[in-house]
Design a protein around this motif. Structure first.
Motif, PDB file in Angstrom:
ATOM      1  N   ASP A 134       8.288 -11.245 -10.034  1.00  0.00           N
ATOM      2  CA  ASP A 134       9.036 -10.282 -10.843  1.00  0.00           C
ATOM      3  C   ASP A 134      10.455 -10.201 -10.279  1.00  0.00           C
ATOM      4  OD1 ASP A 134      10.085  -8.117 -12.230  1.00  0.00           O
ATOM      5  OD2 ASP A 134       8.615  -6.668 -11.472  1.00  0.00           O
ATOM      6  N   ARG A 157      13.347  -9.254 -11.482  1.00  0.00           N
ATOM      7  CA  ARG A 157      14.083  -7.997 -11.715  1.00  0.00           C
ATOM      8  C   ARG A 157      13.513  -6.856 -10.876  1.00  0.00           C
ATOM      9  NH1 ARG A 157      14.639  -9.894 -17.568  1.00  0.00           N
ATOM     10  NH2 ARG A 157      16.853 -10.443 -17.643  1.00  0.00           N
ATOM     11  N   ASP A 216      22.348 -10.894 -13.835  1.00  0.00           N
ATOM     12  CA  ASP A 216      20.971 -10.690 -14.289  1.00  0.00           C
ATOM     13  C   ASP A 216      20.663 -11.667 -15.412  1.00  0.00           C
ATOM     14  OD1 ASP A 216      18.527  -9.815 -15.249  1.00  0.00           O
ATOM     15  OD2 ASP A 216      19.068  -7.707 -15.239  1.00  0.00           O
ATOM     16  N   HIS A 217      19.747 -12.575 -15.130  1.00  0.00           N
ATOM     17  CA  HIS A 217      19.322 -13.594 -16.085  1.00  0.00           C
ATOM     18  C   HIS A 217      17.831 -13.816 -15.837  1.00  0.00           C
ATOM     19  CE1 HIS A 217      18.797 -17.693 -17.665  1.00  0.00           C
ATOM     20  NE2 HIS A 217      19.791 -17.370 -18.490  1.00  0.00           N
ATOM     21  N   PRO A 218      17.062 -14.185 -16.853  1.00  0.00           N
ATOM     22  CA  PRO A 218      15.620 -14.403 -16.622  1.00  0.00           C
ATOM     23  C   PRO A 218      15.315 -15.426 -15.522  1.00  0.00           C
ATOM     24  CG  PRO A 218      16.072 -14.326 -18.962  1.00  0.00           C
ATOM     25  CD  PRO A 218      17.408 -14.308 -18.266  1.00  0.00           C
ATOM     26  N   GLU A 219      16.221 -16.365 -15.278  1.00  0.00           N
ATOM     27  CA  GLU A 219      15.984 -17.395 -14.271  1.00  0.00           C
ATOM     28  C   GLU A 219      16.541 -17.064 -12.894  1.00  0.00           C
ATOM     29  OE1 GLU A 219      13.938 -20.046 -14.649  1.00  0.00           O
ATOM     30  OE2 GLU A 219      13.510 -19.059 -16.558  1.00  0.00           O
ATOM     31  N   GLU A 220      17.324 -15.993 -12.789  1.00  0.00           N
ATOM     32  CA  GLU A 220      17.811 -15.560 -11.483  1.00  0.00           C
ATOM     33  C   GLU A 220      18.487 -14.196 -11.594  1.00  0.00           C
ATOM     34  OE1 GLU A 220      20.868 -17.954  -9.650  1.00  0.00           O
ATOM     35  OE2 GLU A 220      21.936 -18.183 -11.522  1.00  0.00           O
ATOM     36  N   VAL A 221      18.271 -13.399 -10.566  1.00  0.00           N
ATOM     37  CA  VAL A 221      18.963 -12.122 -10.452  1.00  0.00           C
ATOM     38  C   VAL A 221      19.650 -12.127  -9.090  1.00  0.00           C
ATOM     39  CG1 VAL A 221      18.725  -9.615 -10.358  1.00  0.00           C
ATOM     40  CG2 VAL A 221      17.291 -10.936 -11.928  1.00  0.00           C
ATOM     41  N   PRO A 279      12.474 -17.045 -10.033  1.00  0.00           N
ATOM     42  CA  PRO A 279      11.071 -16.983 -10.440  1.00  0.00           C
ATOM     43  C   PRO A 279      10.276 -18.203  -9.977  1.00  0.00           C
ATOM     44  CG  PRO A 279      12.434 -17.593 -12.305  1.00  0.00           C
ATOM     45  CD  PRO A 279      13.362 -17.306 -11.160  1.00  0.00           C
TER      46      PRO A 279
END
Length: 121
Positions: free
Chosen positions: A14, A16, A33-38, A54
């Motif tokens: 997770d 995020r 903030d991006h689905p592939e990296e925060v 992730p």
């Protein structure tokens, strides 16, 4: 060749959620903030930061690399971190050590040291 540390990468289920946890721990902000990296950091022009990436697999062994936190008050900081979702961890440190080993919500170990002024005592 000149080189500098840019960021520390942390694998996560997770991204995020783990980024939010570490933002609260360090009083940092989410910088990207991006689905592939925060990416989190102390500020947009302050490095190093921490990037959460992730991965499908879970953590299986003790971390080979971990963060050491240096609080003003170790006992109060451990209580605050436990309230944020950290948990105590045993990595074989024994009972006579001066640091406290905790794990973040995904099991990554980190240490809470004694206050800086007592580290050289």
């Amino acid at each position: 060749m000149a080189v500098s540390l840019f960021q520390i990468a942390v694998d996560a289920h997770d991204v995020r959620g783990l980024a939010r946890f570490w933002c609260r721990v360090l009083d940092w902000a989410v910088l990207f903030d991006h689905p592939e990296e925060v990416v989190i950091g102390a500020g947009p022009d302050t490095w190093p930061g921490i990037v959460f990436l992730p991965v499908p697999e879970g953590k299986t062994v003790k971390n080979r690399l971990h963060l050491d936190l240096s609080p003003d008050d170790q006992e109060a900081e451990v209580a605050r971190l436990l309230a944020l979702g950290a948990r105590r961890a045993d990595v074989g440190q024994g009972e006579d050590v001066t640091w406290v080993v905790l794990a973040d919500p995904e099991g990554n170990e980190f240490c809470v040291l004694r206050p800086k002024e007592t580290l050289l005592d």
